[in-house]
Write an enzyme that holds these catalytic residues in place. Structure first.
Site, PDB file in Angstrom:
ATOM      1  N   LYS A 118     -50.902  22.097  16.771  1.00  9.37           N
ATOM      2  CA  LYS A 118     -51.945  22.530  15.821  1.00  9.37           C
ATOM      3  C   LYS A 118     -52.894  23.476  16.555  1.00  9.37           C
ATOM      4  O   LYS A 118     -53.166  23.264  17.747  1.00  9.37           O
ATOM      5  CB  LYS A 118     -52.720  21.332  15.275  1.00  9.37           C
ATOM      6  N   GLU A 187     -61.002  21.281   7.189  1.00 10.75           N
ATOM      7  CA  GLU A 187     -62.080  20.379   7.653  1.00 10.75           C
ATOM      8  C   GLU A 187     -63.439  20.814   7.093  1.00 10.75           C
ATOM      9  O   GLU A 187     -63.780  22.014   7.087  1.00 10.75           O
ATOM     10  CB  GLU A 187     -62.139  20.367   9.198  1.00 10.75           C
TER      11      GLU A 187
END
Ligand code: KIV
Length: 285
Positions: A118, A187
């Site tokens: 990631k 996020e």
């Protein structure tokens, strides 16, 4: 076999195919014993660079090194049989160029055995994501609040409250998806922003502080268990208070030792009866 709760390993294509279905369950993990406990309950385990803050007491994720991520990634792989393991590329190990990103990602895949990496960033990282995925590195993107950019943002702040911010998060998610990422962590953003991104990208959105309008959720395990107490973000739900349990256990042990109540006979090595004296081992009752 189903990809839920059984021994069959979840693959990157499995995660990609779960778009729009039952919400995906992701948690962070950093060690073998915790990975063993989480594995059967999760679709993916993320070895997040959040480990810098929750394990090492650092003020941000910026000082986390590739060697730290590889050591913890390998530890989690030793505890995972089912969940797909994704390892974060830390700050400074992929932003310089696609080639630098490939060298870092190749080390992570080869030295941990994990399935994917990631990395944080949207439009500006699209070329790198395209470079990696074309060369056999599955990539999960990360947009919205990006902890590695804490100094640019001036803190860990949610984004998407203004039209410009919302448009930027959406453009970042689209760029990451078009570049070939198999999933994207979203996020710290508002519910309508997350909902619109989830509708508009063909890959799963994994939310953290981004509402239930995502294709899955991820939380930091120390937040879930109550072992990280420096601060608790608004989006965290605590499912245990293990930090308090650790304190209670340490206090009970300390009291026992000071009172000579520990160790007791059951914890002491003894001579076996009717046997010639032998050196004690750790298995001797
Ligand atoms: O580092 C991490 O744990 C993460 C999650 C918060 C998504 O990136």
């Amino acid at each position: 076999m189903s990809v839920h709760g059984e021994a069959k390993p979840v693959t990157v294509p499995d995660l990609r195919r779960m778009k729009g279905g039952t919400p995906q369950v992701w948690l962070t993990a950093y060690t073998t014993p915790v990975a063993q406990r989480l594995d059967q309950h999760c679709d993916a385990l993320l070895v997040g660079d959040s480990l810098g803050m929750v394990l090492y007491g650092l003020p941000s994720t910026l000082a986390v090194s590739l060697d730290m991520m590889i050591a913890h990634g390998a530890a989690v792989m030793r505890g995972a049989r089912h969940a797909c393991v994704v390892v974060d590329l830390p700050f400074g190990t992929y932003q310089r160029s696609p080639k630098q990103a490939f060298a870092s990602a190749a080390r992570v895949l080869a030295e941990t055995g994990c399935a994917a990496v990631k990395l944080e960033g949207g439009v500006e990282m699209a070329e790198t994501i395209r470079f990696l995925t074309a060369r056999g590195v599955p990539v999960c993107g990360h947009v919205g609040l990006m902890p590695q950019s804490v100094n640019v943002a001036g803190g860990f702040r949610a984004t998407g409250r203004t039209e410009d911010e919302a448009a930027k998060v959406a453009a970042d998610a689209r760029a990451v998806a078009e570049a070939g990422a198999f999933a994207v962590v979203v996020e710290g953003t508002l519910e309508p922003v997350a909902a619109s991104i989830t509708r508009s990208v063909p890959i799963p959105t994994i939310g953290i502080g981004a509402s239930a309008e995502c294709d899955g959720q991820v939380l930091v395990i120390d937040d879930v268990l109550g072992t990280f107490n420096d601060f608790t973000p608004r989006f965290v739900k605590r499912y245990a208070e293990l930090g308090e349990e650790i304190g209670r256990a340490a206090a009970a042990y300390a009291a026992d030792v000071r009172a000579r109540a520990f160790p007791q006979a059951a914890h002491v090595f003894r001579q076996a009866r009717n046997a010639a004296p032998k050196p004690a081992t750790f298995n001797t009752p």
